[in-house]
Design an enzyme around this catalytic site. Structure first.
Site, short mmCIF file in Angstrom:
data_model
loop_
_atom_site.label_atom_id
_atom_site.label_comp_id
_atom_site.label_asym_id
_atom_site.label_seq_id
_atom_site.Cartn_x
_atom_site.Cartn_y
_atom_site.Cartn_z
N CYS A 1 13.17 -0.16 -24.76
CA CYS A 1 13.39 -0.26 -26.21
C CYS A 1 12.95 1.04 -26.91
CB CYS A 1 12.69 -1.50 -26.76
SG CYS A 1 13.29 -1.97 -28.40
N HIS B 1 14.38 -6.12 -23.07
CA HIS B 1 12.96 -6.23 -22.75
C HIS B 1 12.70 -7.04 -21.48
CE1 HIS B 1 11.10 -4.47 -26.36
NE2 HIS B 1 12.15 -4.95 -27.00
N GLU C 1 9.99 -7.12 -19.84
CA GLU C 1 8.60 -7.62 -19.88
C GLU C 1 8.49 -8.89 -20.71
OE1 GLU C 1 9.79 -5.46 -21.84
OE2 GLU C 1 8.66 -5.31 -23.72
#
Lengths: 85, 230
Positions: free
Chosen positions: B86, B203, B205
């Site tokens: 990002c 994302h 994560e």
């Protein structure tokens, strides 16, 4: 050494989609400004610079544009004016 | 393996990235402050998501000049793995580690939603454990995620296999409707020529726990483990 005020215009490169410009053009049409064509939204920076003369002040700001102020992939810049500060 | 996660003023995914390494991979992770001048022996660097330096001027433009980024760039130039997620992708692009640029979403809206990605290259440090063509679901959350590059540059990165991920629909087709931000050719992530630097807007994560809707991010972090075996 003198103080100068260098104004820079940074605009999206021609041909690249500029959704902000399109949104602004749409809003202007809504307001009745039917004569409006394309609109491009960029940035205007005014940089106070100390240099021996206007040419040196401009050259310095051009380097700033290349290294930081404008993205070489997506933006073009032009020095709008160099005036004594 | 030791992973360094860079924390800039305005980073907000740094803790998630750190936890991904510690809890999912059970590997060492260390937070690196933007004013630091050394990577504390990190083998891999993660540039996390957020709004570094308020995204002033352009997303990633100021962060690129922070002291730690000089070390990150030197690490990458030596072939060290760097992952930009990002805002981290935006920073990596601004730093010249990856091709292209990331502009305001075509919709002008901040987009926060799960997307489907197709793995386009497995020849990178972040995708080596994935199958080519695999479909992964993970969230995006960004306002400036529209990937652009000049026409020649675009053909070059396509031709040299530097597209890592593409936005696709549930059937794996790269349609306009599946493209959340207007990215050219539905590009969601790219890699450098050697596959050691990867940047992506989605994302991974945030896709590690079933509670959060997807665990598809795991395979990307597990790819890093191949570095320790090598």
């Amino acid at each position: 050494m003198k103080r100068f005020r260098v104004a820079v215009h940074i605009v999206p490169r021609k041909g690249l989609l500029d959704p902000q410009g399109k949104a602004v053009a749409g809003a202007l049409h809504t307001l009745g400004f039917s004569s409006v064509g394309d609109v491009h939204v960029g940035r205007h920076l005014v940089i106070e610079e100390t240099a021996t003369d206007a040419a040196h002040a401009e050259r310095s700001v051009r380097e700033m544009c290349t290294r930081l102020l404008a993205n070489p992939v997506t933006e073009d810049y032009e020095i709008a004016s160099v005036t004594p500060a | 393996m030791k992973v360094g996660v860079v924390s800039f003023p305005g980073s907000n995914c740094d803790e998630d990235a750190l936890l991904a390494i510690v809890e999912q991979l059970h590997e060492q992770a260390v937070m690196l402050w933007h004013k630091d001048h050394d990577l504390q022996g990190a083998d891999v660097v993660i540039l996390p998501g957020g709004f570094s330096y308020g995204d002033y001027l352009r997303s990633g433009a100021i962060a690129r000049f922070s002291p730690i980024m000089q070390e990150v760039v030197a690490h990458a130039r030596k072939g060290g793995p760097v992952i930009g997620i990002c805002n981290g992708f935006q920073i990596a692009v601004e730093a010249g580690l990856l091709p292209g640029a990331l502009l305001r979403n075509e919709s002008l809206q901040f987009r926060s939603l799960p997307v489907t990605l197709r793995v386009e290259s497995t020849a990178t440090v972040f995708t080596s454990a994935a199958a080519k063509g695999a479909l992964l679901t993970m969230p995006i959350a960004h306002g400036d995620g529209r990937f652009v590059a000049g026409p020649e540059e675009l053909d070059r990165i396509e031709g040299e296999g530097q597209v890592a991920f593409r936005y696709v629909d549930a059937t794996g087709a790269a349609t306009a409707a599946a493209n959340p931000n207007g990215s050219m050719r539905n590009i969601a992530g790219v890699t450098n020529r050697t596959g050691t630097v990867v940047g992506m807007m989605p994302h991974p994560e945030r896709a590690l726990e079933p509670l959060l809707g997807s665990t598809d991010g795991k395979v990307l972090f597990e790819s890093l483990l191949s570095l320790t075996k090598a």
